[in-house]
Design a protein around this motif. Sequence first.
Motif, mmCIF file in Angstrom:
data_model
loop_
_atom_site.group_PDB
_atom_site.id
_atom_site.type_symbol
_atom_site.label_atom_id
_atom_site.label_comp_id
_atom_site.label_asym_id
_atom_site.label_seq_id
_atom_site.Cartn_x
_atom_site.Cartn_y
_atom_site.Cartn_z
ATOM 1 N N TYR A 144 -102.888 6.475 -48.182
ATOM 2 C CA TYR A 144 -102.599 6.125 -49.033
ATOM 3 C C TYR A 144 -103.151 4.177 -49.305
ATOM 4 O O TYR A 144 -103.206 4.363 -50.924
ATOM 5 N N MET A 145 -103.537 4.076 -48.062
ATOM 6 C CA MET A 145 -103.810 2.450 -48.450
ATOM 7 C C MET A 145 -105.075 2.724 -49.138
ATOM 8 O O MET A 145 -104.690 1.648 -50.064
ATOM 9 N N SER B 21 -104.157 3.835 -43.810
ATOM 10 C CA SER B 21 -103.936 5.374 -43.753
ATOM 11 C C SER B 21 -104.548 6.202 -45.485
ATOM 12 O O SER B 21 -104.994 4.930 -46.307
ATOM 13 N N GLU C 70 -94.325 5.988 -35.979
ATOM 14 C CA GLU C 70 -94.431 6.110 -36.867
ATOM 15 C C GLU C 70 -93.250 7.469 -38.131
ATOM 16 O O GLU C 70 -93.402 8.035 -38.013
ATOM 17 N N ALA D 270 -86.179 10.630 -40.612
ATOM 18 C CA ALA D 270 -86.541 9.646 -40.422
ATOM 19 C C ALA D 270 -84.970 8.742 -39.096
ATOM 20 O O ALA D 270 -84.996 9.333 -37.881
ATOM 21 N N PRO E 35 -94.876 3.463 -47.202
ATOM 22 C CA PRO E 35 -93.071 4.965 -47.952
ATOM 23 C C PRO E 35 -92.697 4.608 -49.211
ATOM 24 O O PRO E 35 -93.291 3.409 -49.660
ATOM 25 N N ASP E 36 -92.235 5.901 -49.940
ATOM 26 C CA ASP E 36 -92.082 5.734 -51.313
ATOM 27 C C ASP E 36 -91.202 4.674 -51.641
ATOM 28 O O ASP E 36 -90.198 3.530 -50.708
HETATM 29 C C1 SAM Z 1 -96.186 7.573 -50.208
HETATM 30 S S1 SAM Z 1 -96.509 8.764 -48.511
HETATM 31 C C2 SAM Z 1 -97.112 7.730 -47.115
HETATM 32 C C3 SAM Z 1 -97.738 8.774 -45.998
HETATM 33 C C4 SAM Z 1 -99.119 7.735 -45.368
HETATM 34 N N1 SAM Z 1 -98.044 7.375 -44.522
HETATM 35 C C5 SAM Z 1 -99.974 7.295 -45.810
HETATM 36 O O1 SAM Z 1 -99.833 6.248 -46.282
HETATM 37 O O2 SAM Z 1 -100.809 7.493 -46.572
HETATM 38 C C6 SAM Z 1 -94.668 9.220 -47.736
HETATM 39 C C7 SAM Z 1 -94.639 9.315 -46.398
HETATM 40 O O3 SAM Z 1 -93.411 9.365 -46.447
HETATM 41 C C8 SAM Z 1 -92.275 10.076 -46.012
HETATM 42 N N2 SAM Z 1 -90.741 10.073 -45.820
HETATM 43 C C9 SAM Z 1 -90.427 9.124 -47.096
HETATM 44 N N3 SAM Z 1 -89.361 9.180 -46.035
HETATM 45 C C10 SAM Z 1 -88.804 9.612 -44.905
HETATM 46 C C11 SAM Z 1 -87.712 10.074 -44.481
HETATM 47 N N4 SAM Z 1 -86.748 9.826 -44.750
HETATM 48 N N5 SAM Z 1 -87.791 10.598 -42.744
HETATM 49 C C12 SAM Z 1 -88.825 11.342 -42.676
HETATM 50 N N6 SAM Z 1 -90.768 10.886 -44.442
HETATM 51 C C13 SAM Z 1 -90.148 10.287 -44.868
HETATM 52 C C14 SAM Z 1 -92.829 11.377 -47.023
HETATM 53 O O4 SAM Z 1 -92.457 12.738 -46.849
HETATM 54 C C15 SAM Z 1 -94.636 11.324 -47.378
HETATM 55 O O5 SAM Z 1 -94.404 11.333 -46.535
#
Ligand code: SAM
Length: 214
Positions: free
Chosen positions: A187-188, A185, A37, A90, A111-112
């Motif tokens: 955020y969902m 999740s 994940e 990642a 994801p962002d």
């Molecule tokens: C908006 S949050 C969503 C967290 C979770 N998946 C959820 O749905 O609740 C996006 C997460 O992805 C992580 N993230 C973004 N780009 C990443 C990358 N290139 N490598 C590792 N983590 C990353 C961020 O640190 C953050 O915790």
Amino acid sequence: MHQMIPIASPLFLSGSHLEGPPSWQQLFGNDNPLVLEIGCGVGDFAVQMAERNPQWNYLALDFYNKGCLKTCNRAERLGLNNIRVIRDEARSFVQRCIAPASLRALFINCPDPWPKRRQRKRRLVNDAFPDFINAYLQPGADFFFATDFDDYGIDVARILADHPQFENMLTPDPWRHDLDGYPRSKYMRKFMAEGKQIYFVHYRALPAERKEPA
Ligand SMILES: C[S@@+](CC[C@H](N)C(=O)[O-])C[C@H]1O[C@@H](n2cnc3c(N)ncnc32)[C@H](O)[C@@H]1O
């Protein structure tokens, strides 16, 4: 300066200590299928999946230290031993630590979104992503993607539909707004509480022989 909280959990792996692929088999004590994940956040989805699927070795990855800590705490509270929490970036992690054709499934949730047009090239799942990740997926591996961001969900569904090496598991729909049995999740849940719809995309990696000639 922001201080990084040390994570002492036996489930935690710091990417900075992983130069090459570790022996996942040795680390988990079995050769169960490896599942990844990306961006596990605080780990609520990861622990639900790991708990429901004891036959998987679950890698929960994020570069957010506090999220990794919370994920470890959650997994330890549940007594899970089929999960490892990795703090790393990642793409770099996958390239360094995942053997080709070794992942049974990949999950990316919320994801962002990088909403501005000029920022979109920073998105994790972009036009180049299917080619990149396909090398690490086993034939038949599942790829799940979820987002609340309309434009991101529609774009990822299109990118995968255009790729000869992935098959849509939601046909005839390019995406759905609900996936039975798919854990929610953090955020969902947040986005759903705001009245937003989630775009769920589910594709499967095809065996190499289905690849179209170059
Ligand atoms: C908006 S949050 C969503 C967290 C979770 N998946 C959820 O749905 O609740 C996006 C997460 O992805 C992580 N993230 C973004 N780009 C990443 C990358 N290139 N490598 C590792 N983590 C990353 C961020 O640190 C953050 O915790």
